[in-house]
Design a protein around this motif. Structure first.
Motif, PDB file in Angstrom:
ATOM      1  N   TRP A 167       0.836  -1.208   0.000  1.00 32.88           N
ATOM      2  CA  TRP A 167       0.000   0.000   0.000  1.00 32.88           C
ATOM      3  C   TRP A 167       0.870   1.257   0.000  1.00 32.88           C
ATOM      4  N   GLU A 168       1.962   1.236   0.750  1.00 37.70           N
ATOM      5  CA  GLU A 168       2.844   2.396   0.798  1.00 37.70           C
ATOM      6  C   GLU A 168       3.432   2.695  -0.579  1.00 37.70           C
ATOM      7  N   LYS A 169       3.775   1.654  -1.322  1.00 42.53           N
ATOM      8  CA  LYS A 169       4.300   1.856  -2.680  1.00 42.53           C
ATOM      9  C   LYS A 169       3.219   2.427  -3.593  1.00 42.53           C
ATOM     10  N   LEU A 170       1.989   1.949  -3.435  1.00 42.34           N
ATOM     11  CA  LEU A 170       0.893   2.465  -4.251  1.00 42.34           C
ATOM     12  C   LEU A 170       0.622   3.928  -3.931  1.00 42.34           C
ATOM     13  N   LYS A 171       0.782   4.289  -2.663  1.00 45.80           N
ATOM     14  CA  LYS A 171       0.570   5.682  -2.245  1.00 45.80           C
ATOM     15  C   LYS A 171       1.606   6.626  -2.860  1.00 45.80           C
ATOM     16  N   GLN A 172       2.768   6.116  -3.169  1.00 45.94           N
ATOM     17  CA  GLN A 172       3.782   6.971  -3.790  1.00 45.94           C
ATOM     18  C   GLN A 172       3.329   7.386  -5.188  1.00 45.94           C
ATOM     19  N   ARG A 173       2.521   6.559  -5.822  1.00 50.35           N
ATOM     20  CA  ARG A 173       1.978   6.910  -7.138  1.00 50.35           C
ATOM     21  C   ARG A 173       0.799   7.870  -7.019  1.00 50.35           C
ATOM     22  N   ASN A 174      -0.017   7.659  -5.990  1.00 47.07           N
ATOM     23  CA  ASN A 174      -1.193   8.496  -5.797  1.00 47.07           C
ATOM     24  C   ASN A 174      -1.319   8.813  -4.305  1.00 47.07           C
ATOM     25  N   PRO A 175      -0.711   9.912  -3.858  1.00 47.25           N
ATOM     26  CA  PRO A 175      -0.701  10.247  -2.432  1.00 47.25           C
ATOM     27  C   PRO A 175      -2.100  10.436  -1.839  1.00 47.25           C
ATOM     28  N   GLN A 176      -3.097  10.698  -2.679  1.00 50.60           N
ATOM     29  CA  GLN A 176      -4.456  10.929  -2.185  1.00 50.60           C
ATOM     30  C   GLN A 176      -5.274   9.630  -2.089  1.00 50.60           C
ATOM     31  N   ALA A 177      -4.681   8.523  -2.486  1.00 50.08           N
ATOM     32  CA  ALA A 177      -5.423   7.256  -2.500  1.00 50.08           C
ATOM     33  C   ALA A 177      -5.848   6.841  -1.096  1.00 50.08           C
ATOM     34  N   LYS A 178      -6.975   6.127  -1.017  1.00 48.81           N
ATOM     35  CA  LYS A 178      -7.478   5.641   0.269  1.00 48.81           C
ATOM     36  C   LYS A 178      -7.799   4.154   0.176  1.00 48.81           C
ATOM     37  N   LEU A 179      -7.630   3.489   1.311  1.00 50.13           N
ATOM     38  CA  LEU A 179      -7.840   2.046   1.404  1.00 50.13           C
ATOM     39  C   LEU A 179      -8.929   1.763   2.436  1.00 50.13           C
ATOM     40  N   VAL A 180      -9.921   0.984   2.043  1.00 53.16           N
ATOM     41  CA  VAL A 180     -10.983   0.557   2.957  1.00 53.16           C
ATOM     42  C   VAL A 180     -10.929  -0.971   3.068  1.00 53.16           C
ATOM     43  N   CYS A 181     -10.823  -1.470   4.292  1.00 50.29           N
ATOM     44  CA  CYS A 181     -10.809  -2.914   4.530  1.00 50.29           C
ATOM     45  C   CYS A 181     -12.092  -3.304   5.245  1.00 50.29           C
ATOM     46  N   ILE A 182     -12.940  -4.048   4.540  1.00 44.18           N
ATOM     47  CA  ILE A 182     -14.179  -4.532   5.146  1.00 44.18           C
ATOM     48  C   ILE A 182     -13.911  -5.922   5.689  1.00 44.18           C
ATOM     49  N   ASP A 183     -13.928  -6.041   7.008  1.00 46.73           N
ATOM     50  CA  ASP A 183     -13.648  -7.312   7.661  1.00 46.73           C
ATOM     51  C   ASP A 183     -14.974  -7.998   7.962  1.00 46.73           C
ATOM     52  N   ILE A 184     -15.193  -9.179   7.406  1.00 49.99           N
ATOM     53  CA  ILE A 184     -16.498  -9.824   7.541  1.00 49.99           C
ATOM     54  C   ILE A 184     -16.451 -11.076   8.414  1.00 49.99           C
ATOM     55  N   ALA A 185     -15.382 -11.224   9.211  1.00 55.74           N
ATOM     56  CA  ALA A 185     -15.270 -12.386  10.092  1.00 55.74           C
ATOM     57  C   ALA A 185     -14.863 -11.915  11.494  1.00 55.74           C
ATOM     58  N   PRO A 186     -15.236 -12.669  12.530  1.00 55.47           N
ATOM     59  CA  PRO A 186     -15.013 -12.210  13.920  1.00 55.47           C
ATOM     60  C   PRO A 186     -13.649 -12.595  14.475  1.00 55.47           C
ATOM     61  N   TYR A 187     -12.572 -12.296  13.747  1.00 56.73           N
ATOM     62  CA  TYR A 187     -11.262 -12.795  14.156  1.00 56.73           C
ATOM     63  C   TYR A 187     -10.388 -11.766  14.866  1.00 56.73           C
ATOM     64  N   GLY A 188     -10.659 -10.477  14.715  1.00 55.84           N
ATOM     65  CA  GLY A 188     -10.045  -9.482  15.581  1.00 55.84           C
ATOM     66  C   GLY A 188      -8.711  -8.899  15.201  1.00 55.84           C
ATOM     67  N   THR A 189      -8.192  -9.174  13.994  1.00 59.65           N
ATOM     68  CA  THR A 189      -6.954  -8.523  13.557  1.00 59.65           C
ATOM     69  C   THR A 189      -7.135  -8.024  12.128  1.00 59.65           C
TER      70      THR A 189
END
Length: 518
Positions: free
Chosen positions: A451-473
């Motif tokens: 993700w950090e490498k991708l941000k170097q190409r587009n500093p305004q980029a955003k990442l959303v992680c939808i976690d659909i399991a009850p595992y806690g990390t």
């Protein structure tokens, strides 16, 4: 050249180091206690999942519920019921709250226990002893009794379906004081005591007559009260005619079996009901409920009903936003995503798997954002062509068919890097149990490195992680450009839009719970 292991770039070394191991044994990040409870509460169902058994999940829930502030616990119980449409989890949080803060417990009781089934679930949880006591206690007993005396006749009849405990058990336990002779008669009838039948609600009297004679119009009582009777196709049609939207969705195969859907007029009426936008909104339809209904349809189900469920699905996700810029959505199709979203529960396991939900979220985003790139992944990305104009259910099934393989949550980001892409928004839908890159050190997870490498190409980029399991990390540490959301309710789409548009920070999901007034 200098030793790269010593003189790594400053940007890389400032990546947050992994702070935990996930359940697959690989590097991961932990959440704060409040975020961990929120994530668990929006995904946990106390069923057997790929990495976790029900008792492990319960133990983690109780541990977190004791750690957070009682106010947050109360708000989480309300949020998971009202916004997440969860069933068992809000009752567990409420039960813990009853011991931690009886005043807050009484304030939020009616917002969590909003129907008879939730009432029975709450009593079951309290009596189990898992939350610290085997009796209800004075405040819970009073609140349960108040619910019973204040509920409508219909609400009581609906609550009178099911056991362990039955509504009769609950009434005997708390001894509610009826405010009228009619309510006294209804309580007596429910617990099997003699009563003045003339004082019972009219529909109960109709039911007793119908049960005795088998003649006349089918009484307007909960569907489950009628299933024990021998009914004609005409009478089954009468049941279908009076059914609610949710009851219709849940009993399509039953209606088919009893000949109701062979009647053109009834088939048309049921199809129209299923696709009615007002009824869908009123029923608080969860998109995965529609997917489950569709997956469970008999092979003989008329096409008209199948098409109506497709239409209902399109309507149920209408609030999926149009997102700006280049959008990428990546559903995890790895082997650990094969489990049922409710976990394995004997006699109650849903056909809908985590991978189906991931496909559903991705297909819904694609429907509203036709130019979005969809990258199903396991250890690597599986390049799959989807048609944005196909129905959501069709595209979701196509993605779920990709199931199998290990898990590398960095795979879609690595694919984007290799292709020279610089998207504005990346949405990952996963159980976060990435293990294919069992790498440790101070440079963060492999996903954060990509993700950090991708941000170097587009500093305004955003990442959303939808976690659909009850595992806690998580594989992506929360920060200004990274949002972690737990659950798979349709409120997730609003949160994605707000985060992508700069209207909320990465802590806003927990902030939404904090904002609830208790």
């Amino acid at each position: 050249m200098a030793n790269k292991s010593v003189f790594a770039s400053l940007k890389g070394r400032l990546l947050p180091a992994a702070s935990a191991k996930n359940l697959a044994g690989a590097p991961a990040y932990t959440y704060s206690d409040a975020h961990a409870l929120a994530q668990l509460a929006m995904t946990g169902t106390f069923g057997q999942t790929f990495y976790q058994d029900p008792m492990q999940e319960l133990s983690r829930t109780l541990e977190l519920a004791q750690k957070v502030d009682p106010s947050f616990l109360a708000k989480a119980a309300v949020y998971t019921r009202a916004e997440g449409h969860m069933k068992d989890m809000p009752a567990v949080l409420l039960a813990v709250l009853s011991g931690r803060d009886p005043i807050l417990f009484q304030r939020v009781f009616g917002r969590v226990v909003d129907n008879g089934k939730m009432l029975r679930t709450f009593v079951q949880v309290m009596r189990s002893g898992q939350t610290g006591r085997k009796s209800l206690g004075s405040a819970p007993k009073r609140m349960v009794a108040n619910w019973l005396t204040g509920a409508s006749d219909r609400a009581l009849l609906q609550a009178n379906v099911g056991n362990d405990p039955s509504l009769a058990d609950v009434i005997r336990m708390v001894h509610p004081k009826p405010a009228s002779k009619a309510r006294e008669a209804l309580f007596a009838w429910i617990i099997g005591k003699p009563c003045d039948v003339a004082l019972l609600p009219e529909n109960v009297q109709d039911f007793l007559r119908f049960k005795k004679t088998g003649r006349g119009r089918v009484p307007d009582v909960p569907f489950q009260m009628l299933t024990q009777l021998e009914l004609s196709t005409k009478q089954w049609a009468g049941i279908a005619e009076n059914a609610s939207w949710q009851m219709t969705r849940m009993n399509l195969n039953t209606f088919l079996r009893h000949g109701v859907l062979a009647l053109p007029k009834m088939r048309r009426m049921i199809a129209d009901r299923l696709r009615d936008p007002d009824l869908i909104a009123k029923a608080r339809v969860f998109p995965y409920q529609l997917m489950t209904a569709y997956q469970a349809l008999s092979a003989e189900m008329p096409e008209e009903i199948r098409e109506a469920l497709h239409d209902a699905m399109e309507l149920s996700v209408q609030n999926v936003p149009k997102l700006r810029g280049q959008v990428v959505v990546a559903p995890d199709v790895s082997g650990s995503m094969s489990g049922a979203v409710t976990g394995f529960r004997k006699g109650a396991t849903t056909a809908t798997r985590f991978v189906d939900v991931a496909g559903l979220v991705s297909a819904a985003v694609l429907r509203r954002n036709p130019s979005a790139t969809v990258l199903p992944f396991e250890v690597k990305v599986r390049e799959t062509r989807l048609e944005p104009r196909d129905t959501i259910l069709t595209n979701a099934a196509r993605l779920a068919d990709q199931w199998g393989g290990g898990t590398n949550c960095a795979a879609p980001l690595q694919w984007l890097l290799k292709k020279g892409r610089a998207p504005d928004l990346v949405i990952i839908v996963s159980d976060n149990q990435s293990w294919a890159h069992n790498q440790y050190g101070n440079a963060g997870t492999v996903m954060m490195q990509a993700w950090e490498k991708l941000k170097q190409r587009n500093p305004q980029a955003k990442l959303v992680c939808i976690d659909i399991a009850p595992y806690g990390t998580t594989q992506a540490k929360e920060r200004a450009d990274v949002l972690n959301i737990g659950g798979f309710s349709d409120t997730v789409f609003d949160q994605i839009a707000a985060f992508a548009g700069g209207e909320m920070g990465p802590d806003h999901w927990v902030g939404q719970i904090e904002a609830i007034d208790v």
